[in-house]
Design an enzyme around this catalytic site. Structure first.
Site, PDB file in Angstrom:
ATOM      1  N   ASP A 144       0.746  -1.166   0.103  1.00 13.50           N
ATOM      2  CA  ASP A 144       0.174  -0.207   0.243  1.00 13.50           C
ATOM      3  C   ASP A 144       0.895   1.398  -0.023  1.00 13.50           C
ATOM      4  O   ASP A 144       0.774   2.243  -0.777  1.00 13.50           O
ATOM      5  CB  ASP A 144      -0.859   0.059   1.183  1.00 13.50           C
TER       6      ASP A 144
ATOM      7  N   ASP B 284      -9.134  -1.873   2.181  1.00 14.05           N
ATOM      8  CA  ASP B 284      -9.000  -1.167   3.520  1.00 14.05           C
ATOM      9  C   ASP B 284     -10.257  -1.941   4.455  1.00 14.05           C
ATOM     10  O   ASP B 284     -10.046  -1.357   5.557  1.00 14.05           O
ATOM     11  CB  ASP B 284      -9.254   0.245   3.420  1.00 14.05           C
TER      12      ASP B 284
END
Length: 365
Positions: A217, A263
């Site tokens: 990420d 997420d």
């Protein structure tokens, strides 16, 4: 996806760092958007984790969870990186319109199935008792006689057909209008099913998965423009969106804040694992679940704060991973249950069924 960003969700509106003429949302509208995203993220995690406890004990093939091992967890960031970069190249080389058309049809089918599965428990409660609930079976076989082999054997009833019909209406709405409400209905269904049906086999595997995706990420958001470019170009319900100009423009709002489903699902399956660990302790407490759940709220809130302050897309896992892993580990260390936490292991479905068969044979003897 792995960022919370103020931008257009495939609707042609300006990004965060747009021109001076772009619409500037009010403080109330921004707060409403962020608060709504936070609430929408918490719902599938909370209810998906609760459903995962029953799912782990289910013997139904349709509700059987997919177990992620440490090998799967180690490979996942590499596979995700290849997929992300592949999509980035596709959007750079080929027409964005045609790619999104194919993706829309693909997620149209997946979204209908996911939303139908999500609606099924509610339909069971509201379905009128005086209406006959007929049973159906869809069976495809290959070969004949003793060599006949089942390819598809799917059983469903009238309630499932109603759920499928309602989900199909939402699917057509999404394909034709790309409306943000239809997008969120599919996105919530994907997230809920992901948390419910994707199981980590132990805490160590969870740490490997979250640690790998933490690096993934951060690299793709801060190191390159790949993540943000794909997020803006990708017209599919793989993110939750909420308009910041809802108060000014109503349901036709165009200035969106968004949160990727990754997420939600990735920390969610770890939080669900901790709930099942709580259940295994048989202490009638949910200490680790609530700790990790509150840690997720803290991490996502911090993500939104930093993103809003610096006006730049943020890798949410940069804040969520340390919070969701660190808080429960510190709690286990404080309670003297750290070893027990890391020793907790969930059997693979095949192993569980073989153990049950062995137990039954022992009883027969």
């Amino acid at each position: 996806m792995a960022d919370v960003e103020q931008n257009a969700a495939g609707n042609g509106s300006d990004a965060v760092n747009g021109t001076a003429g772009r619409f500037v949302s009010s403080a109330e509208g921004t707060a409403l958007a962020y608060g709504s995203l936070l609430l929408m993220a918490l719902l599938p995690i909370f209810f998906g984790a609760l459903k995962s406890v029953g799912c782990s004990k289910s013997k139904s093939a349709s509700d059987m969870p997919e177990t992620i091992t440490s090998r799967d967890a180690a490979r996942f960031p590499i596979i995700a990186s290849c997929t992300l970069f592949g999509l980035y190249l596709f959007f750079k080389i080929f027409s964005q319109e045609y790619i999104n058309l194919l993706l829309s049809m693909y997620f149209f089918v997946l979204g209908i199935l996911a939303l139908s599965h999500t609606m099924s428990p509610f339909m069971c409660r509201v379905f009128p008792a005086n209406v006959p609930n007929k049973q159906y079976q869809l069976l495809f076989t290959q070969g004949s006689g003793e060599s006949k082999e089942e390819i598809v054997n799917y059983e469903f009833d009238t309630k499932d057909l109603i759920c499928l019909g309602i989900s199909s209406v939402v699917g057509v709405w999404y394909v034709l209008k790309k409306h943000w409400i239809a997008n969120n209905l599919f996105g919530l269904a994907f997230a809920l099913n992901g948390v419910e049906l994707l199981h980590l086999n132990n805490v160590s595997t969870g740490c490997i998965l979250l640690g790998g995706l933490f690096v993934y990420d951060v690299f793709w958001v801060f190191g390159t423009n790949v993540m943000v470019t794909v997020a803006k170009s990708f017209e599919a319900p793989i993110k939750l969106v909420f308009p910041q100009d809802l108060l000014e423009k109503g349901l036709d709002a165009r200035n969106f804040a968004m949160l990727g489903l990754g997420d939600i699902v990735i920390p969610g399956i770890f939080i669900a694992l901790l709930l099942r660990f709580d259940v295994s302790l048989k202490k009638n407490t949910r200490t680790y679940f609530y700790t990790s759940f509150l840690a997720y709220i803290f991490g996502l809130g911090l993500t939104i704060f930093v993103m809003h302050t610096f006006k730049h897309a943020q890798p949410a896992l940069l804040y969520l991973v340390p919070a969701c892993v660190g808080f429960p580990v510190l709690l286990a260390l404080f309670k003297g249950e750290l070893t027990e936490m890391f020793r907790y292991e969930e059997s693979l479905p095949e192993e569980a069924s073989s153990k049950e068969e062995a137990t039954e044979s022992d009883k027969d003897k």
